[in-house]
Design a protein around this motif. Structure first.
Motif, PDB file in Angstrom:
ATOM      1  N   LEU A  55       0.833  -1.204   0.000  1.00  0.00           N
ATOM      2  CA  LEU A  55       0.000   0.000   0.000  1.00  0.00           C
ATOM      3  C   LEU A  55       0.863   1.248   0.000  1.00  0.00           C
ATOM      4  O   LEU A  55       0.610   2.200  -0.740  1.00  0.00           O
ATOM      5  CB  LEU A  55      -0.924   0.030   1.226  1.00  0.00           C
ATOM      6  CG  LEU A  55      -2.097  -0.932   1.264  1.00  0.00           C
ATOM      7  CD1 LEU A  55      -2.879  -0.763   2.567  1.00  0.00           C
ATOM      8  CD2 LEU A  55      -3.015  -0.730   0.083  1.00  0.00           C
ATOM      9  N   MET A  56       1.902   1.241   0.824  1.00  0.00           N
ATOM     10  CA  MET A  56       2.778   2.404   0.901  1.00  0.00           C
ATOM     11  C   MET A  56       3.536   2.608  -0.407  1.00  0.00           C
ATOM     12  O   MET A  56       3.753   3.735  -0.837  1.00  0.00           O
ATOM     13  CB  MET A  56       3.762   2.272   2.077  1.00  0.00           C
ATOM     14  CG  MET A  56       3.118   2.443   3.431  1.00  0.00           C
ATOM     15  SD  MET A  56       2.075   3.911   3.595  1.00  0.00           S
ATOM     16  CE  MET A  56       3.258   5.219   3.361  1.00  0.00           C
ATOM     17  N   GLN A  57       3.935   1.518  -1.058  1.00  0.00           N
ATOM     18  CA  GLN A  57       4.646   1.646  -2.332  1.00  0.00           C
ATOM     19  C   GLN A  57       3.780   2.378  -3.355  1.00  0.00           C
ATOM     20  O   GLN A  57       4.259   3.237  -4.081  1.00  0.00           O
ATOM     21  CB  GLN A  57       5.030   0.266  -2.869  1.00  0.00           C
ATOM     22  CG  GLN A  57       6.165  -0.380  -2.115  1.00  0.00           C
ATOM     23  CD  GLN A  57       6.518  -1.755  -2.658  1.00  0.00           C
ATOM     24  OE1 GLN A  57       5.985  -2.196  -3.661  1.00  0.00           O
ATOM     25  NE2 GLN A  57       7.419  -2.431  -1.982  1.00  0.00           N
ATOM     26  N   VAL A  58       2.514   2.039  -3.397  1.00  0.00           N
ATOM     27  CA  VAL A  58       1.611   2.690  -4.348  1.00  0.00           C
ATOM     28  C   VAL A  58       1.390   4.145  -3.942  1.00  0.00           C
ATOM     29  O   VAL A  58       1.405   5.044  -4.787  1.00  0.00           O
ATOM     30  CB  VAL A  58       0.259   1.931  -4.446  1.00  0.00           C
ATOM     31  CG1 VAL A  58      -0.718   2.685  -5.325  1.00  0.00           C
ATOM     32  CG2 VAL A  58       0.484   0.523  -4.987  1.00  0.00           C
ATOM     33  N   LEU A  59       1.204   4.394  -2.649  1.00  0.00           N
ATOM     34  CA  LEU A  59       0.968   5.765  -2.186  1.00  0.00           C
ATOM     35  C   LEU A  59       2.175   6.674  -2.421  1.00  0.00           C
ATOM     36  O   LEU A  59       2.025   7.885  -2.533  1.00  0.00           O
ATOM     37  CB  LEU A  59       0.588   5.775  -0.696  1.00  0.00           C
ATOM     38  CG  LEU A  59      -0.799   5.234  -0.383  1.00  0.00           C
ATOM     39  CD1 LEU A  59      -1.004   5.127   1.127  1.00  0.00           C
ATOM     40  CD2 LEU A  59      -1.883   6.092  -1.007  1.00  0.00           C
ATOM     41  N   GLU A  60       3.363   6.085  -2.510  1.00  0.00           N
ATOM     42  CA  GLU A  60       4.569   6.881  -2.746  1.00  0.00           C
ATOM     43  C   GLU A  60       4.757   7.242  -4.219  1.00  0.00           C
ATOM     44  O   GLU A  60       5.624   8.031  -4.560  1.00  0.00           O
ATOM     45  CB  GLU A  60       5.799   6.144  -2.213  1.00  0.00           C
ATOM     46  CG  GLU A  60       5.829   6.116  -0.692  1.00  0.00           C
ATOM     47  CD  GLU A  60       6.871   5.173  -0.119  1.00  0.00           C
ATOM     48  OE1 GLU A  60       7.569   4.477  -0.898  1.00  0.00           O
ATOM     49  OE2 GLU A  60       6.978   5.118   1.111  1.00  0.00           O
TER      50      GLU A  60
ATOM     51  N   PRO B 170      -6.181  10.296  -4.192  1.00  0.00           N
ATOM     52  CA  PRO B 170      -5.334  11.103  -3.315  1.00  0.00           C
ATOM     53  C   PRO B 170      -4.455  10.186  -2.475  1.00  0.00           C
ATOM     54  O   PRO B 170      -4.885   9.120  -2.042  1.00  0.00           O
ATOM     55  CB  PRO B 170      -6.338  11.831  -2.415  1.00  0.00           C
ATOM     56  CG  PRO B 170      -7.635  11.737  -3.118  1.00  0.00           C
ATOM     57  CD  PRO B 170      -7.595  10.491  -3.936  1.00  0.00           C
ATOM     58  N   GLY B 171      -3.210  10.584  -2.304  1.00  0.00           N
ATOM     59  CA  GLY B 171      -2.279   9.765  -1.532  1.00  0.00           C
ATOM     60  C   GLY B 171      -1.711  10.513  -0.361  1.00  0.00           C
ATOM     61  O   GLY B 171      -2.272  11.511   0.096  1.00  0.00           O
ATOM     62  N   ALA B 172      -0.564  10.053   0.105  1.00  0.00           N
ATOM     63  CA  ALA B 172       0.080  10.629   1.282  1.00  0.00           C
ATOM     64  C   ALA B 172       0.469  12.084   1.032  1.00  0.00           C
ATOM     65  O   ALA B 172       0.251  12.942   1.869  1.00  0.00           O
ATOM     66  CB  ALA B 172       1.297   9.795   1.656  1.00  0.00           C
ATOM     67  N   GLN B 173       1.056  12.357  -0.133  1.00  0.00           N
ATOM     68  CA  GLN B 173       1.376  13.731  -0.471  1.00  0.00           C
ATOM     69  C   GLN B 173       0.108  14.396  -0.977  1.00  0.00           C
ATOM     70  O   GLN B 173      -0.873  13.748  -1.283  1.00  0.00           O
ATOM     71  CB  GLN B 173       2.443  13.790  -1.572  1.00  0.00           C
ATOM     72  CG  GLN B 173       3.862  13.507  -1.098  1.00  0.00           C
ATOM     73  CD  GLN B 173       4.094  12.042  -0.785  1.00  0.00           C
ATOM     74  OE1 GLN B 173       3.553  11.180  -1.466  1.00  0.00           O
ATOM     75  NE2 GLN B 173       4.872  11.771   0.238  1.00  0.00           N
ATOM     76  N   SER B 174       0.149  15.688  -1.093  1.00  0.00           N
ATOM     77  CA  SER B 174      -1.051  16.399  -1.534  1.00  0.00           C
ATOM     78  C   SER B 174      -1.235  16.309  -3.042  1.00  0.00           C
ATOM     79  O   SER B 174      -2.256  16.707  -3.575  1.00  0.00           O
ATOM     80  CB  SER B 174      -0.982  17.861  -1.096  1.00  0.00           C
ATOM     81  OG  SER B 174       0.198  18.449  -1.611  1.00  0.00           O
ATOM     82  N   GLU B 175      -0.244  15.751  -3.739  1.00  0.00           N
ATOM     83  CA  GLU B 175      -0.314  15.655  -5.198  1.00  0.00           C
ATOM     84  C   GLU B 175      -1.358  14.614  -5.617  1.00  0.00           C
ATOM     85  O   GLU B 175      -1.375  13.507  -5.110  1.00  0.00           O
ATOM     86  CB  GLU B 175       1.060  15.247  -5.731  1.00  0.00           C
ATOM     87  CG  GLU B 175       1.124  15.145  -7.225  1.00  0.00           C
ATOM     88  CD  GLU B 175       2.492  14.658  -7.691  1.00  0.00           C
ATOM     89  OE1 GLU B 175       2.542  14.087  -8.773  1.00  0.00           O
ATOM     90  OE2 GLU B 175       3.482  14.838  -6.964  1.00  0.00           O
ATOM     91  N   LEU B 176      -2.242  15.013  -6.525  1.00  0.00           N
ATOM     92  CA  LEU B 176      -3.188  14.062  -7.075  1.00  0.00           C
ATOM     93  C   LEU B 176      -3.597  14.522  -8.467  1.00  0.00           C
ATOM     94  O   LEU B 176      -3.296  15.631  -8.876  1.00  0.00           O
ATOM     95  CB  LEU B 176      -4.418  13.874  -6.187  1.00  0.00           C
ATOM     96  CG  LEU B 176      -5.519  14.937  -6.273  1.00  0.00           C
ATOM     97  CD1 LEU B 176      -6.836  14.297  -5.900  1.00  0.00           C
ATOM     98  CD2 LEU B 176      -5.242  16.088  -5.346  1.00  0.00           C
ATOM     99  N   TRP B 177      -4.247  13.643  -9.170  1.00  0.00           N
ATOM    100  CA  TRP B 177      -4.671  13.891 -10.546  1.00  0.00           C
ATOM    101  C   TRP B 177      -6.123  14.340 -10.503  1.00  0.00           C
ATOM    102  O   TRP B 177      -6.995  13.563 -10.119  1.00  0.00           O
ATOM    103  CB  TRP B 177      -4.529  12.592 -11.338  1.00  0.00           C
ATOM    104  CG  TRP B 177      -4.599  12.757 -12.810  1.00  0.00           C
ATOM    105  CD1 TRP B 177      -5.737  12.828 -13.559  1.00  0.00           C
ATOM    106  CD2 TRP B 177      -3.510  12.832 -13.735  1.00  0.00           C
ATOM    107  NE1 TRP B 177      -5.426  12.950 -14.886  1.00  0.00           N
ATOM    108  CE2 TRP B 177      -4.053  12.954 -15.023  1.00  0.00           C
ATOM    109  CE3 TRP B 177      -2.135  12.808 -13.598  1.00  0.00           C
ATOM    110  CZ2 TRP B 177      -3.278  13.045 -16.163  1.00  0.00           C
ATOM    111  CZ3 TRP B 177      -1.360  12.897 -14.730  1.00  0.00           C
ATOM    112  CH2 TRP B 177      -1.930  13.019 -15.988  1.00  0.00           C
ATOM    113  N   ILE B 178      -6.387  15.581 -10.890  1.00  0.00           N
ATOM    114  CA  ILE B 178      -7.767  16.081 -10.932  1.00  0.00           C
ATOM    115  C   ILE B 178      -8.193  16.149 -12.388  1.00  0.00           C
ATOM    116  O   ILE B 178      -7.481  16.710 -13.225  1.00  0.00           O
ATOM    117  CB  ILE B 178      -7.896  17.456 -10.253  1.00  0.00           C
ATOM    118  CG1 ILE B 178      -7.564  17.323  -8.763  1.00  0.00           C
ATOM    119  CG2 ILE B 178      -9.304  18.013 -10.432  1.00  0.00           C
ATOM    120  CD1 ILE B 178      -7.642  18.617  -7.983  1.00  0.00           C
TER     121      ILE B 178
END
Length: 127
Positions: free
Chosen positions: A6-11, A102-110
């Motif tokens: 899970l963490m690998q994907v979130l990173e 949305p993941g751990a960082q605030s970066e996401l695809w909108i």
């Protein structure tokens, strides 16, 4: 990289998570949102540009992880046919974008709901 899958994907960065999301959603034929006790879905308004969006995840574990600390939020599955038939027109009508994974960082695809639908259909056509 973490040993936890899970963490690998979130990173991953936003674009990598978007691709992961498309593949996972097409494989499982569902996506996940967060709802509160009143069955209202989570909507986020970006502080930077004021864009309102529905956050979505490929599996319940990621949605649950995102909701940690928010007592009244729980994951809810939406089938792909329901998303295409009901959610995409509704989100479009309401002027809501989709915040993909949305993941751990605030970066996401909108993206716009119609564009996400097209991308999902493109991956579906390859199956």
């Amino acid at each position: 990289m973490s040993d936890n899958p899970l963490m690998q994907v979130l990173e991953m960065d936003g674009e990598e998570r978007y691709d992961y999301f498309l593949d996972a959603v097409v494989e499982e034929r569902e996506l996940w949102i967060l709802i509160n006790a009143d069955n209202h879905f989570l909507k986020i308004v970006s502080e930077e540009d004021g864009v309102a969006y529905l956050p979505v995840w490929p599996v319940s574990e990621f949605a649950s992880d995102y909701a940690k600390g928010a007592e009244d939020l729980s994951p809810k599955a939406i089938s792909l046919p329901d998303f295409f038939k009901k959610w995409v027109p509704g989100l479009t009508k309401d002027g809501l974008a989709v915040g993909v994974f949305p993941g751990a960082q605030s970066e996401l695809w909108i993206t716009e709901a119609e564009e996400l639908k097209r991308d999902l259909q493109e991956v579906l056509s390859g199956f």
